[in-house]
Design a protein around this motif. Structure first.
Motif, PDB file in Angstrom:
ATOM      1  N   GLU A 270       6.641  -8.429  -6.451  1.00 46.69           N
ATOM      2  CA  GLU A 270       7.899  -9.007  -5.622  1.00 46.69           C
ATOM      3  C   GLU A 270       8.523  -8.740  -3.984  1.00 46.69           C
ATOM      4  O   GLU A 270       6.897  -8.389  -3.686  1.00 46.69           O
ATOM      5  CB  GLU A 270       9.155  -8.523  -6.683  1.00 46.69           C
ATOM      6  CG  GLU A 270       9.230  -6.717  -6.184  1.00 46.69           C
ATOM      7  CD  GLU A 270      10.086  -6.519  -6.974  1.00 46.69           C
ATOM      8  OE1 GLU A 270      11.754  -6.588  -6.179  1.00 46.69           O
ATOM      9  OE2 GLU A 270      10.516  -6.327  -8.082  1.00 46.69           O
ATOM     10  N   LYS A 271       8.801  -9.579  -3.757  1.00 48.38           N
ATOM     11  CA  LYS A 271       8.739  -9.894  -2.042  1.00 48.38           C
ATOM     12  C   LYS A 271       9.562  -8.382  -1.788  1.00 48.38           C
ATOM     13  O   LYS A 271      10.612  -7.816  -2.555  1.00 48.38           O
ATOM     14  CB  LYS A 271       9.688 -11.158  -2.439  1.00 48.38           C
ATOM     15  CG  LYS A 271       9.510 -12.447  -1.554  1.00 48.38           C
ATOM     16  CD  LYS A 271       8.554 -12.315  -1.118  1.00 48.38           C
ATOM     17  CE  LYS A 271       8.604 -12.755   1.010  1.00 48.38           C
ATOM     18  NZ  LYS A 271       7.471 -12.467   1.479  1.00 48.38           N
ATOM     19  N   LEU A 272       9.167  -8.043  -0.367  1.00 47.68           N
ATOM     20  CA  LEU A 272      10.389  -6.609  -0.244  1.00 47.68           C
ATOM     21  C   LEU A 272      11.825  -7.073   0.285  1.00 47.68           C
ATOM     22  O   LEU A 272      12.079  -8.429   1.214  1.00 47.68           O
ATOM     23  CB  LEU A 272       9.182  -5.995   1.121  1.00 47.68           C
ATOM     24  CG  LEU A 272       7.605  -6.439   0.035  1.00 47.68           C
ATOM     25  CD1 LEU A 272       6.457  -4.937   1.485  1.00 47.68           C
ATOM     26  CD2 LEU A 272       7.286  -4.673  -1.068  1.00 47.68           C
TER      27      LEU A 272
ATOM     28  N   THR B 165       1.400  -4.638  -5.763  1.00 53.84           N
ATOM     29  CA  THR B 165       1.656  -3.594  -6.736  1.00 53.84           C
ATOM     30  C   THR B 165       2.458  -4.505  -7.689  1.00 53.84           C
ATOM     31  O   THR B 165       2.636  -4.446  -9.212  1.00 53.84           O
ATOM     32  CB  THR B 165       1.356  -2.569  -5.913  1.00 53.84           C
ATOM     33  OG1 THR B 165       0.475  -2.228  -5.149  1.00 53.84           O
ATOM     34  CG2 THR B 165       1.139  -1.674  -6.921  1.00 53.84           C
ATOM     35  N   ILE B 166       4.277  -4.729  -6.757  1.00 50.61           N
ATOM     36  CA  ILE B 166       4.878  -5.207  -7.640  1.00 50.61           C
ATOM     37  C   ILE B 166       5.183  -6.212  -7.555  1.00 50.61           C
ATOM     38  O   ILE B 166       6.189  -7.051  -8.660  1.00 50.61           O
ATOM     39  CB  ILE B 166       6.073  -4.050  -6.851  1.00 50.61           C
ATOM     40  CG1 ILE B 166       6.098  -4.779  -5.814  1.00 50.61           C
ATOM     41  CG2 ILE B 166       5.822  -2.586  -7.219  1.00 50.61           C
ATOM     42  CD1 ILE B 166       7.807  -4.416  -4.878  1.00 50.61           C
TER      43      ILE B 166
ATOM     44  N   ARG C  68       1.814  -5.509   2.154  1.00 51.95           N
ATOM     45  CA  ARG C  68       0.771  -6.157   1.200  1.00 51.95           C
ATOM     46  C   ARG C  68       0.138  -5.749   0.006  1.00 51.95           C
ATOM     47  O   ARG C  68       0.260  -6.713  -0.836  1.00 51.95           O
ATOM     48  CB  ARG C  68      -0.376  -7.038   2.131  1.00 51.95           C
ATOM     49  CG  ARG C  68      -0.635  -8.416   1.975  1.00 51.95           C
ATOM     50  CD  ARG C  68      -1.888  -9.208   2.938  1.00 51.95           C
ATOM     51  NE  ARG C  68      -2.970  -7.679   3.532  1.00 51.95           N
ATOM     52  CZ  ARG C  68      -4.180  -8.235   3.467  1.00 51.95           C
ATOM     53  NH1 ARG C  68      -5.034  -8.645   2.731  1.00 51.95           N
ATOM     54  NH2 ARG C  68      -4.946  -7.307   3.711  1.00 51.95           N
TER      55      ARG C  68
ATOM     56  N   ILE D  44       1.715  -3.191  -1.249  1.00 57.59           N
ATOM     57  CA  ILE D  44       2.977  -3.138  -2.113  1.00 57.59           C
ATOM     58  C   ILE D  44       3.428  -4.307  -2.728  1.00 57.59           C
ATOM     59  O   ILE D  44       3.694  -4.844  -3.795  1.00 57.59           O
ATOM     60  CB  ILE D  44       4.152  -2.976  -0.761  1.00 57.59           C
ATOM     61  CG1 ILE D  44       3.992  -1.649  -0.670  1.00 57.59           C
ATOM     62  CG2 ILE D  44       5.349  -2.010  -1.753  1.00 57.59           C
ATOM     63  CD1 ILE D  44       5.372  -0.328   0.063  1.00 57.59           C
TER      64      ILE D  44
ATOM     65  N   ALA E 230       1.614   2.862   2.340  1.00 53.86           N
ATOM     66  CA  ALA E 230       0.809   1.734   2.412  1.00 53.86           C
ATOM     67  C   ALA E 230       1.231   0.125   2.868  1.00 53.86           C
ATOM     68  O   ALA E 230       2.220   0.242   2.973  1.00 53.86           O
ATOM     69  CB  ALA E 230       1.319   1.732   0.505  1.00 53.86           C
TER      70      ALA E 230
END
Lengths: 302, 317
Positions: A240-242, A237-238, A232, A234, A229
């Protein structure tokens, strides 16, 4: 992926009609330093100093991989063009035409047969410059043709993956390239031929969900974005910052998805060495055994 | 309580009226309204038939996602006797977005694998809304390998918006898990039948659908990306999902035409959610017919035919 944007053209170019080559200077996305295009080109499109690996075109990739930059092109089969009659803001056939004019290629793959450090190999290179290296019917057929060539010539098969994923304009037909290319990989396996995947920046989506994650060996270029995925999606979806370095080559190695992160200049030697080992051929003659590739994290190398 | 989709409004109105009359009649004032009720019912069923005969790809998307549409667990309960679910990938954990195990289909032992979305808040969360993580696909691989070893056919039921896009899924190799699952399905030496019962969402779907025979319910969808996803990438506007649904050719009818699927399983009038039992029974008949087709083939023939089938896709368009 702004930090990847590769080439900054001198803005004042149009003011002077002198015969100056385009893209004279390149700004390193990592360090910000300005470097001569010629120096970068001579270094296999790796920026000297920062060791940032730039994207390369498919012909350039073959040139960098095969001995003396020489190979025999493998003729690629034609695929149906736009059976869906797809259009978004633009017609898909027009997008295809634009990409073909821009790159001079028919689609996102180029396949060659030649020698890599003396060892005969079949190499398929995916070109991110052609519609983001997207996997459609033509690319699927090209990958399969490459595998068939390797079967025919009894060579290892190497794929340099570079792709944003499936070509959405081909809808379900692009999704079908996942099982189709997987069949080709299975046939290499059945024939006992090594299949090597080199993951380059970026390799995401349907390409990772098929042939790019089914190699006997996975080699990644430093700092490449690799994942199923996109970041962007992700983040959405979640919410929050990766984390830093998420879905980069080094992260994938830490998580057991790639075998090694290798500097571009060491890739041909690595491929040939592995190819010889797995096909029980004697070590390359005349060269001192190369040390195992060591790649420092990009940040350290600056 | 029946819930209606927007485009079912004419039917909703007719059915509401007929229900009213029925209630009136039930109060027992001696007036017979049965003639009126009969007329209304006939009208409603005709309206339903007309609407469902001409569903747009976007309307099919809504039907495919209908909350009352039968889910994997319903198919499993209706078609599989002695279903014995197995759990875990033996490496990381158990992912209930994919449910799988062994049971009997029409008397014969089979391996059954399906994506389950859940139908209440609690079960939706438990099944992660039908969006599998790597361990779900790795469990599926484990089961398919067992089926291969014990010579049992594999039936799969596809119903997912897509594989889960999250940090943990990426960390554990979502892409590799999907690729390996497709790979394993392709190598299976026993017959396999995949049925798309709702949404066939991209790589998350193909991972359990690289089967000898691929079937779709009449109003199911199967696509490389959700219409919303395509709209956001190609138009940069999720409101264009309807256009994306139309342009991408995601319906069972289109997929049959392009040679992607082998057959369509007709749904009861008004969609599988109107009569789950009938939908499930028809699905069972279609699956049985496919298995009968492949009876007598050797293990090598089965594997080779499946590979050839996928290689042939798109070559004569």
């Amino acid at each position: 992926m702004n930090w990847i944007s590769e080439v900054v053209r001198p803005r004042i170019k149009t003011l002077f009609k002198r015969e100056t080559p385009e893209n004279l200077w390149i700004k390193c996305p990592d360090s910000g330093q300005m470097v001569f295009h010629k120096d970068v080109e001579a270094n296999g499109y790796v920026i000297p100093g920062s060791e940032h690996h730039m994207r390369v075109t498919a012909p350039e990739r073959l040139r960098l991989t095969f001995d003396e930059g020489k190979w025999v092109d493998v003729a690629l089969p034609e695929a149906a063009v736009d059976p869906l009659k797809f259009r978004d803001e633009k017609r898909y056939v027009d997008r295809l035409k634009d990409a073909r004019t821009k790159t001079g290629a028919q689609d996102a793959f180029k396949v060659g047969f030649g020698r890599v450090k003396g060892l005969p190999m079949t190499v398929a290179a995916q070109d991110f410059h052609f519609m983001g290296g997207s996997l459609g019917m033509a690319a699927g057929e090209a990958f399969i043709k490459g595998a068939e060539t390797a079967l025919d010539k009894k060579t290892p098969y190497v794929v340099f993956a570079a792709s944003g994923g499936a070509r959405m304009q081909e809808g379900i037909l692009s999704l079908m390239q996942l099982p189709r290319t997987t069949v080709a990989v299975r046939r290499l396996r059945a024939a006992g031929l090594p299949y090597f995947v080199v993951l380059t920046n970026p390799t995401t989506g349907g390409v990772t969900a098929s042939y790019a994650m089914l190699g006997d060996v996975h080699i990644a270029e430093p700092g490449a974005l690799i994942g199923f995925a996109g970041p962007r999606v992700i983040e959405q979806t979640i919410r929050e910052k990766l984390p830093d370095g998420f879905q980069r080559s080094e992260y994938l190695k830490d998580h057991g998805m790639v075998d090694m992160v290798v500097h571009r200049r060491d890739i041909p030697e690595t491929l040939a060495r592995l190819g010889r080992l797995l096909t029980k051929q004697p070590a390359a003659k005349g060269e001192a055994p190369a040390p195992a590739p060591v790649v420092r994290p990009v940040a350290e190398a600056i | 309580m029946r819930s209606y989709l927007d485009f079912e409004k004419p039917v909703a109105e007719l059915e509401a009226k007929s229900d009213e009359l029925r209630a009136l009649e039930a109060r027992g004032d001696g007036i017979s309204l049965s003639e009126e009720i009969g007329k209304l019912d006939a009208k409603a069923s005709q309206a339903l038939k007309d609407i469902y005969a001409a569903l747009t790809p976007w309307q099919k998307t809504l039907v495919a996602r209908h909350p009352q549409r039968p889910h994997f667990k319903n198919y499993c309960a209706g078609l599989i006797e002695e279903f014995t679910p197995l759990a875990g990938d033996r490496a990381f954990g158990e992912d209930e977005a994919i449910v799988g195990g062994f049971g009997r289909f029409r008397g014969e032992p089979v391996c059954v694998i399906g994506q389950e979305k859940g139908d209440s808040t609690e079960t939706r969360i438990r099944h992660n809304f039908g969006m599998p993580k790597p361990e779900g696909y790795r469990k599926a691989v484990r089961l398919v390998e067992m089926a291969d070893r014990f010579g049992l056919p594999v039936l799969s039921f596809v119903d997912t918006a897509g594989a889960y896009p999250g940090i943990d899924a990426e960390e554990r190799g979502q892409a590799e898990a999907i690729a390996r699952s497709t790979d394993t399905w392709l190598g299976l030496r026993t017959p396999s039948v995949a049925l798309v019962i709702g949404e066939g969402g991209s790589g998350g779907a193909i991972a359990i659908a690289a089967a000898s025979r691929v079937l779709m319910l009449e109003h199911a969808i199967y696509s490389v990306i959700s219409p919303e996803g395509a709209a956001s990438i190609l138009w940069r506007d999720t409101a264009r999902a309807q256009d994306a649904a139309t342009g991408m050719k995601i319906t069972a009818q289109d997929l049959l035409k392009f040679g992607i699927i082998d057959r369509i399983v007709q749904e009861p009038t008004g969609g599988a959610h109107r009569d789950g039992e009938a939908a499930i029974a028809r699905a069972g008949d279609a699956i049985a017919a496919c298995l009968k087709d492949m009876a007598g083939l050797s293990a090598e023939e089965i594997a080779a035919q499946r590979e050839e089938k996928f290689l042939a896709i798109g070559r004569n368009l």
